[in-house]
Design an enzyme around this catalytic site. Sequence first.
Site, PDB file in Angstrom:
ATOM      1  N   ASP A 131      -0.887  -5.845  -0.713  1.00 52.59           N
ATOM      2  CA  ASP A 131       0.415  -5.774  -1.666  1.00 52.59           C
ATOM      3  C   ASP A 131       0.948  -6.614  -1.281  1.00 52.59           C
ATOM      4  OD1 ASP A 131       1.885  -4.575  -3.464  1.00 52.59           O
ATOM      5  OD2 ASP A 131       2.344  -2.647  -2.588  1.00 52.59           O
ATOM      6  N   HIS A 138      13.401  -6.369  -7.443  1.00 47.65           N
ATOM      7  CA  HIS A 138      13.027  -5.167  -6.306  1.00 47.65           C
ATOM      8  C   HIS A 138      13.261  -5.619  -5.307  1.00 47.65           C
ATOM      9  CE1 HIS A 138      10.057  -2.025  -5.446  1.00 47.65           C
ATOM     10  NE2 HIS A 138       9.749  -2.555  -4.893  1.00 47.65           N
ATOM     11  N   GLU A 204       4.727   2.755  -8.856  1.00 50.46           N
ATOM     12  CA  GLU A 204       5.470   1.279  -8.859  1.00 50.46           C
ATOM     13  C   GLU A 204       4.744   0.230 -10.214  1.00 50.46           C
ATOM     14  OE1 GLU A 204       6.970  -0.155  -4.263  1.00 50.46           O
ATOM     15  OE2 GLU A 204       4.958  -0.265  -4.947  1.00 50.46           O
ATOM     16  N   GLU A 206       2.924  -2.858 -11.474  1.00 50.12           N
ATOM     17  CA  GLU A 206       2.497  -3.827 -10.785  1.00 50.12           C
ATOM     18  C   GLU A 206       1.288  -4.621 -11.360  1.00 50.12           C
ATOM     19  OE1 GLU A 206       1.776  -4.728  -5.826  1.00 50.12           O
ATOM     20  OE2 GLU A 206       3.747  -2.468  -5.882  1.00 50.12           O
ATOM     21  N   ASP A 238       1.511   1.483  -7.807  1.00 45.90           N
ATOM     22  CA  ASP A 238       1.125   1.887  -6.635  1.00 45.90           C
ATOM     23  C   ASP A 238       2.217   3.042  -6.368  1.00 45.90           C
ATOM     24  OD1 ASP A 238       1.296   1.477  -3.130  1.00 45.90           O
ATOM     25  OD2 ASP A 238       2.270  -0.488  -3.370  1.00 45.90           O
ATOM     26  N   ARG A 242       8.477   7.749  -1.402  1.00 47.26           N
ATOM     27  CA  ARG A 242       9.600   7.106  -0.921  1.00 47.26           C
ATOM     28  C   ARG A 242      10.470   7.307   0.163  1.00 47.26           C
ATOM     29  NH1 ARG A 242       8.838   2.284  -3.034  1.00 47.26           N
ATOM     30  NH2 ARG A 242       8.950   2.264  -5.514  1.00 47.26           N
ATOM     31  N   GLN A 245       8.070   7.266   3.085  1.00 42.37           N
ATOM     32  CA  GLN A 245       7.801   6.043   3.425  1.00 42.37           C
ATOM     33  C   GLN A 245       9.021   5.229   4.022  1.00 42.37           C
ATOM     34  OE1 GLN A 245       8.563   3.608  -0.634  1.00 42.37           O
ATOM     35  NE2 GLN A 245       8.285   1.758   0.780  1.00 42.37           N
ATOM     36  N   LYS A 258       2.554   5.218   1.216  1.00 44.54           N
ATOM     37  CA  LYS A 258       1.006   4.916  -0.547  1.00 44.54           C
ATOM     38  C   LYS A 258      -0.153   5.060  -0.299  1.00 44.54           C
ATOM     39  CE  LYS A 258       5.093   1.088  -0.587  1.00 44.54           C
ATOM     40  NZ  LYS A 258       5.327   0.975  -2.031  1.00 44.54           N
ATOM     41  N   THR A 262      -4.058   4.773  -5.094  1.00 43.15           N
ATOM     42  CA  THR A 262      -3.754   3.299  -6.163  1.00 43.15           C
ATOM     43  C   THR A 262      -4.648   3.600  -7.689  1.00 43.15           C
ATOM     44  OG1 THR A 262      -3.458   2.402  -4.079  1.00 43.15           O
ATOM     45  CG2 THR A 262      -2.719   0.665  -5.702  1.00 43.15           C
ATOM     46  N   GLU A 368      14.593   2.427  -8.502  1.00 50.25           N
ATOM     47  CA  GLU A 368      15.196   1.002  -8.915  1.00 50.25           C
ATOM     48  C   GLU A 368      15.772   1.825 -10.219  1.00 50.25           C
ATOM     49  OE1 GLU A 368      12.376  -1.517  -8.071  1.00 50.25           O
ATOM     50  OE2 GLU A 368      13.872  -2.872  -8.617  1.00 50.25           O
TER      51      GLU A 368
HETATM   52  O1  LIG Z   1      12.108  -2.700   0.729  1.00 47.59           O
HETATM   53  C1  LIG Z   1      11.290  -1.910   1.474  1.00 47.59           C
HETATM   54  O2  LIG Z   1      11.261  -1.192   2.819  1.00 47.59           O
HETATM   55  C2  LIG Z   1      10.246  -1.538   0.551  1.00 47.59           C
HETATM   56  C3  LIG Z   1       9.619  -1.593  -0.740  1.00 47.59           C
HETATM   57  C4  LIG Z   1       8.245  -1.212  -1.193  1.00 47.59           C
HETATM   58  O3  LIG Z   1       8.271  -0.448  -1.144  1.00 47.59           O
HETATM   59  C5  LIG Z   1       7.374  -2.439  -2.210  1.00 47.59           C
HETATM   60  C6  LIG Z   1       5.959  -2.326  -2.191  1.00 47.59           C
HETATM   61  O4  LIG Z   1       4.841  -1.818  -1.903  1.00 47.59           O
HETATM   62  C7  LIG Z   1       6.003  -3.552  -2.140  1.00 47.59           C
HETATM   63  C8  LIG Z   1       6.130  -4.346  -3.373  1.00 47.59           C
HETATM   64  O5  LIG Z   1       5.850  -3.554  -4.270  1.00 47.59           O
HETATM   65  O6  LIG Z   1       7.128  -5.195  -4.375  1.00 47.59           O
HETATM   66 CA   LIG Z   2       3.793  -1.955  -3.793  1.00 45.79          CA
HETATM   67 MG   LIG Z   3      -1.280   2.747  -3.033  1.00 50.01          MG
END
Ligand SMILES: O=C(O)/C=C/C(=O)CC(=O)CC(=O)O
Ligand SMILES: [Ca+2]
Ligand SMILES: [Mg+2]
Length: 423
Positions: A131, A138, A204, A206, A238, A242, A245, A258, A262, A368
């Site tokens: 990914d 973003h 997400e 994508e 995806d 959060r 994460q 994550k 997916t 976002e």
């Molecule tokens: O900026 C971060 O720490 C995290 C970003 C993401 O969660 C995004 C990711 O999975 C990559 C993406 O989809 O752009």
């Molecule tokens: Ca992603």
């Molecule tokens: Mg995933």
Amino acid sequence: MPVLKSFVSGAEDTCFPLQNLPYGIFRPTPAEHPRPGVAIGDYVFDLSAVARAGLFEGPLLCDSTCFFQESLNQFMSMGRPAWKEARETIQTLLSADDATLMENLDLEDTVFVPMSQVKMELPAVIGDYTDFFSSKEHATNLGIMFRGKDTSLPENWLHLPVGYHGRSSSIVVSGTDLVRPRGQTTPGEDGIPQYKASQLLDFELEMAVFIGPGNELGKPVSVENAHEQIFGFVLMNDWSARDLQKWEYIPLGPFLGKNFGTTISPWIITMDALEPFICKAPEQDPAPLAYLKDSSRITFDIPLSVAIKPEGEKESVITQSNFKYLYWTAAQQIAHHTVNGCNLRPGDLLASGTISGPVDGSYGSMIELSWGGSKEVKLENGGGVRKFLQDGDEVIITACCKGDGYSIGFGSCAGKILPAIAE
Ligand SMILES: O=C(O)/C=C/C(=O)CC(=O)CC(=O)O
Ligand SMILES: [Ca+2]
Ligand SMILES: [Mg+2]
């Protein structure tokens, strides 16, 4: 140019006209084996039946077993000359000017299966899944929320397409329900991490590339040759927890937040179908290093849309974006992924990264859209408001490119959130 026409009635008014011809793997009935097919109008064209009837007569496909497989990996591995030969044969067989199928009613009966009847499967055995993180909007937005305004865009971001290795075992096809994950989150006031069902569940928006022939270990793919590696594109969600994460990702990046699921759309839209929608990717400043310099800057104008459908309610579109906004192109992602000699294999999946646009209504995730949960996102049709996803919410990603008198659709990438399992 006159619009290409199929004898399959109404195909030109759907997302799957003769110009599209996306590949997928389907089961005609639950008892039958999965097999390769192409979408045409409201039907699936069974490529195993076409091959069995000896209708692939070109030099690369006449003796091939690729359409007797339960995945598209073998066909993907054969490369662009075989893909071109297959497209020409299929387009001819389905065109209004060709009588082969119309004159053979028994055959016609076996090769077309109503789409409403089939079950779609994952189109390939996905060995590896990567990914990327290629939307500047973003990356900036998440950077502000996770790291603060001054360090929003990491120092490396403008110099390379940042990515992480994902997990392929939990990639599922559209229509598969997903259980809300449990896990560890940031410590509370007592300093002890909490273990609970994710409260900040997100999607997400994508797209992802399926890799064709791949490269040998130790032999990078140049940015100029990268398009030869692209079999086609799918839509992808995806799913991201959060709260999990945020606590787990330092310093190695995404992990359990994550990999609990997916979702991808079942139909792979080819580069041939997307050719009329080629456009230029954003200018890059600073210029990247030579191995990433993509003078063509080829990308695709693919309008994307995300809707939420709460349980028992109507769906409500919450964001609209476009693949063309991405700063790093698919060709640059492939060149970067292989520059150290890393080998890609047929059926590998390379995801674009979340596709956010420049304005609020074009952001590709709830974090976002609700700006970290600080504001409510309103659903239409009495669906209430959301900051993150609720149990019973179905997230539906769709895309459709509007051509001159026809549309190239991607179908949909949908999944519903089920409650977390009881402790
Ligand atoms: O900026 C971060 O720490 C995290 C970003 C993401 O969660 C995004 C990711 O999975 C990559 C993406 O989809 O752009
Ligand atoms: Ca992603
Ligand atoms: Mg995933």
